[in-house]
Design a protein around this motif. Sequence first.
Motif, PDB file in Angstrom:
ATOM      1  N   ASN A  78     -58.205  46.360  -7.277  1.00 40.69           N
ATOM      2  CA  ASN A  78     -57.251  45.743  -8.216  1.00 40.69           C
ATOM      3  C   ASN A  78     -57.846  44.644  -9.083  1.00 40.69           C
ATOM      4  OD1 ASN A  78     -57.551  43.755  -6.325  1.00 40.69           O
ATOM      5  ND2 ASN A  78     -55.376  43.491  -5.885  1.00 40.69           N
ATOM      6  N   GLU A  79     -59.174  44.439  -8.968  1.00 43.87           N
ATOM      7  CA  GLU A  79     -59.817  43.439  -9.823  1.00 43.87           C
ATOM      8  C   GLU A  79     -61.176  43.968 -10.255  1.00 43.87           C
ATOM      9  OE1 GLU A  79     -59.463  39.088  -8.608  1.00 43.87           O
ATOM     10  OE2 GLU A  79     -58.823  40.114  -6.787  1.00 43.87           O
ATOM     11  N   VAL A  80     -61.593  43.527 -11.435  1.00 39.99           N
ATOM     12  CA  VAL A  80     -62.865  43.990 -11.985  1.00 39.99           C
ATOM     13  C   VAL A  80     -63.590  42.822 -12.644  1.00 39.99           C
ATOM     14  CG1 VAL A  80     -61.779  44.709 -14.176  1.00 39.99           C
ATOM     15  CG2 VAL A  80     -63.929  45.772 -13.472  1.00 39.99           C
ATOM     16  N   THR A  81     -64.913  42.855 -12.614  1.00 39.87           N
ATOM     17  CA  THR A  81     -65.709  41.884 -13.349  1.00 39.87           C
ATOM     18  C   THR A  81     -67.071  42.520 -13.644  1.00 39.87           C
ATOM     19  OG1 THR A  81     -66.455  39.566 -13.436  1.00 39.87           O
ATOM     20  CG2 THR A  81     -66.714  40.703 -11.318  1.00 39.87           C
ATOM     21  N   LEU A  82     -67.996  41.692 -14.118  1.00 39.61           N
ATOM     22  CA  LEU A  82     -69.380  42.143 -14.243  1.00 39.61           C
ATOM     23  C   LEU A  82     -70.222  41.398 -13.225  1.00 39.61           C
ATOM     24  CD1 LEU A  82     -69.863  42.158 -18.126  1.00 39.61           C
ATOM     25  CD2 LEU A  82     -69.412  44.119 -16.619  1.00 39.61           C
ATOM     26  N   LEU A 129     -64.128  51.214 -20.096  1.00 40.19           N
ATOM     27  CA  LEU A 129     -64.415  49.797 -20.331  1.00 40.19           C
ATOM     28  C   LEU A 129     -65.798  49.639 -20.963  1.00 40.19           C
ATOM     29  CD1 LEU A 129     -63.347  48.217 -16.883  1.00 40.19           C
ATOM     30  CD2 LEU A 129     -62.013  48.270 -19.007  1.00 40.19           C
ATOM     31  N   ALA A 130     -65.842  48.811 -22.015  1.00 42.08           N
ATOM     32  CA  ALA A 130     -67.124  48.501 -22.654  1.00 42.08           C
ATOM     33  C   ALA A 130     -67.646  47.185 -22.078  1.00 42.08           C
ATOM     34  CB  ALA A 130     -66.935  48.370 -24.157  1.00 42.08           C
ATOM     35  N   PHE A 131     -68.944  47.103 -21.911  1.00 44.46           N
ATOM     36  CA  PHE A 131     -69.526  45.841 -21.412  1.00 44.46           C
ATOM     37  C   PHE A 131     -70.913  45.628 -21.995  1.00 44.46           C
ATOM     38  CE2 PHE A 131     -72.351  47.599 -18.026  1.00 44.46           C
ATOM     39  CZ  PHE A 131     -71.824  48.878 -17.886  1.00 44.46           C
ATOM     40  N   GLN A 132     -71.260  44.345 -22.120  1.00 44.22           N
ATOM     41  CA  GLN A 132     -72.560  43.973 -22.692  1.00 44.22           C
ATOM     42  C   GLN A 132     -73.177  42.848 -21.865  1.00 44.22           C
ATOM     43  OE1 GLN A 132     -69.790  43.947 -24.972  1.00 44.22           O
ATOM     44  NE2 GLN A 132     -70.287  46.014 -25.638  1.00 44.22           N
ATOM     45  N   LEU A 133     -74.490  42.839 -21.851  1.00 42.11           N
ATOM     46  CA  LEU A 133     -75.214  41.705 -21.286  1.00 42.11           C
ATOM     47  C   LEU A 133     -76.055  41.087 -22.389  1.00 42.11           C
ATOM     48  CD1 LEU A 133     -75.979  40.095 -18.664  1.00 42.11           C
ATOM     49  CD2 LEU A 133     -78.065  41.490 -18.629  1.00 42.11           C
ATOM     50  N   THR A 138     -79.269  37.408 -27.096  1.00 41.29           N
ATOM     51  CA  THR A 138     -79.566  38.737 -27.642  1.00 41.29           C
ATOM     52  C   THR A 138     -78.981  39.794 -26.709  1.00 41.29           C
ATOM     53  OG1 THR A 138     -81.635  37.900 -28.536  1.00 41.29           O
ATOM     54  CG2 THR A 138     -81.459  40.289 -28.323  1.00 41.29           C
ATOM     55  N   THR A 139     -78.254  40.758 -27.270  1.00 37.52           N
ATOM     56  CA  THR A 139     -77.678  41.823 -26.439  1.00 37.52           C
ATOM     57  C   THR A 139     -78.790  42.745 -25.949  1.00 37.52           C
ATOM     58  OG1 THR A 139     -75.618  41.708 -27.679  1.00 37.52           O
ATOM     59  CG2 THR A 139     -75.988  43.706 -26.375  1.00 37.52           C
ATOM     60  N   VAL A 140     -78.916  42.841 -24.620  1.00 42.99           N
ATOM     61  CA  VAL A 140     -79.978  43.674 -24.046  1.00 42.99           C
ATOM     62  C   VAL A 140     -79.419  44.905 -23.332  1.00 42.99           C
ATOM     63  CG1 VAL A 140     -81.781  41.906 -23.850  1.00 42.99           C
ATOM     64  CG2 VAL A 140     -80.054  42.094 -22.041  1.00 42.99           C
ATOM     65  N   GLN A 141     -78.154  44.844 -22.940  1.00 41.78           N
ATOM     66  CA  GLN A 141     -77.522  46.024 -22.332  1.00 41.78           C
ATOM     67  C   GLN A 141     -76.152  46.201 -22.962  1.00 41.78           C
ATOM     68  OE1 GLN A 141     -78.272  45.105 -17.902  1.00 41.78           O
ATOM     69  NE2 GLN A 141     -78.605  47.308 -18.074  1.00 41.78           N
ATOM     70  N   ASP A 142     -75.836  47.444 -23.297  1.00 46.44           N
ATOM     71  CA  ASP A 142     -74.576  47.752 -23.956  1.00 46.44           C
ATOM     72  C   ASP A 142     -74.062  49.021 -23.286  1.00 46.44           C
ATOM     73  OD1 ASP A 142     -72.490  47.894 -25.670  1.00 46.44           O
ATOM     74  OD2 ASP A 142     -73.691  48.111 -27.493  1.00 46.44           O
ATOM     75  N   GLY A 143     -73.123  48.850 -22.382  1.00 49.00           N
ATOM     76  CA  GLY A 143     -72.705  49.983 -21.559  1.00 49.00           C
ATOM     77  C   GLY A 143     -71.238  50.319 -21.715  1.00 49.00           C
ATOM     78  N   HIS A 144     -70.895  51.466 -21.183  1.00 51.09           N
ATOM     79  CA  HIS A 144     -69.503  51.912 -21.218  1.00 51.09           C
ATOM     80  C   HIS A 144     -69.239  52.728 -19.954  1.00 51.09           C
ATOM     81  CE1 HIS A 144     -65.685  53.318 -22.642  1.00 51.09           C
ATOM     82  NE2 HIS A 144     -65.789  52.492 -23.662  1.00 51.09           N
ATOM     83  N   ASN A 195     -64.741  40.002 -23.579  1.00 49.24           N
ATOM     84  CA  ASN A 195     -64.484  38.688 -22.988  1.00 49.24           C
ATOM     85  C   ASN A 195     -65.608  38.279 -22.044  1.00 49.24           C
ATOM     86  OD1 ASN A 195     -61.818  38.494 -24.153  1.00 49.24           O
ATOM     87  ND2 ASN A 195     -61.214  40.033 -22.622  1.00 49.24           N
ATOM     88  N   LYS A 196     -66.034  37.031 -22.173  1.00 50.19           N
ATOM     89  CA  LYS A 196     -67.125  36.567 -21.313  1.00 50.19           C
ATOM     90  C   LYS A 196     -66.618  36.359 -19.889  1.00 50.19           C
ATOM     91  CE  LYS A 196     -70.400  32.805 -20.967  1.00 50.19           C
ATOM     92  NZ  LYS A 196     -71.015  31.691 -21.703  1.00 50.19           N
ATOM     93  N   VAL A 197     -67.242  37.039 -18.935  1.00 53.22           N
ATOM     94  CA  VAL A 197     -66.819  36.908 -17.530  1.00 53.22           C
ATOM     95  C   VAL A 197     -67.964  36.446 -16.633  1.00 53.22           C
ATOM     96  CG1 VAL A 197     -64.927  38.597 -17.645  1.00 53.22           C
ATOM     97  CG2 VAL A 197     -67.237  39.388 -17.071  1.00 53.22           C
ATOM     98  N   LEU A 198     -69.195  36.449 -17.182  1.00 46.45           N
ATOM     99  CA  LEU A 198     -70.361  36.185 -16.331  1.00 46.45           C
ATOM    100  C   LEU A 198     -71.352  35.278 -17.053  1.00 46.45           C
ATOM    101  CD1 LEU A 198     -72.055  37.407 -13.734  1.00 46.45           C
ATOM    102  CD2 LEU A 198     -73.220  38.678 -15.521  1.00 46.45           C
TER     103      LEU A 198
END
Length: 203
Positions: A78-82, A129-133, A138-144, A195-198
């Motif tokens: 019921n919860e998600v993050t990076l 869900l889209a996510f980036q690091l 500088t964006t080094v990972q761009d995942g989905h 949204n920044k989570v990490l």
Amino acid sequence: MKIICVGRNYADHAKELKNELPTEPVIFMKPKGAILLPEKPLYYPEFTDDLQYECEVVIKICKNGKFIQEKFANKYYNEVTLGIDFTARDVQREQQKKGLPWEIAKAFDGSAAVGNFVPITVETDIHNLAFQLKLNDTTVQDGHTRNMIFTVDKIITYVSKYFTINIGDLIFTGTPAGVGPVTTGDKLEGYLQGNKVLDVDVK
Ligand code: MG
């Protein structure tokens, strides 16, 4: 609690590490002591010269279960993050060469950075869900998550054949392409759906 991790769950990442695509999920675990809480720095471990980041979607288990059918799996989180599955790549390579387990390369203290959890609501499509690091902006990972080889629900079904999953367990669901090394002074920031989570500083 335990931290269950999936390896090689994105084809582009398996390719960059020259691994074959798995036909079943590749599972390993980290102990509770591996958790690096939000906003805490990671101190660069002395046993590696190639510490790498792997940004991953992390889900939190909210129900105990075993032998969970795929159609019911979504009731178990019921919860998600990076998170970052920090990996001592040089140590991992050595272990792999010898056919030995990965724990010393992947399960050391601080190796499981987790961000701030976001509740999963009826509107959340975990498989969309889209996510980036970002590394030093500088964006080094761009995942989905739609590019996962094994979906979150399939992972839960698979894992629960072997291990009872318990409330509070975390599942690191694998990293997309773009993994790479960090050095002391680096700043890592993870964005989930923009949204920044990490936020992790390497010291
Ligand atoms: Mg990983």
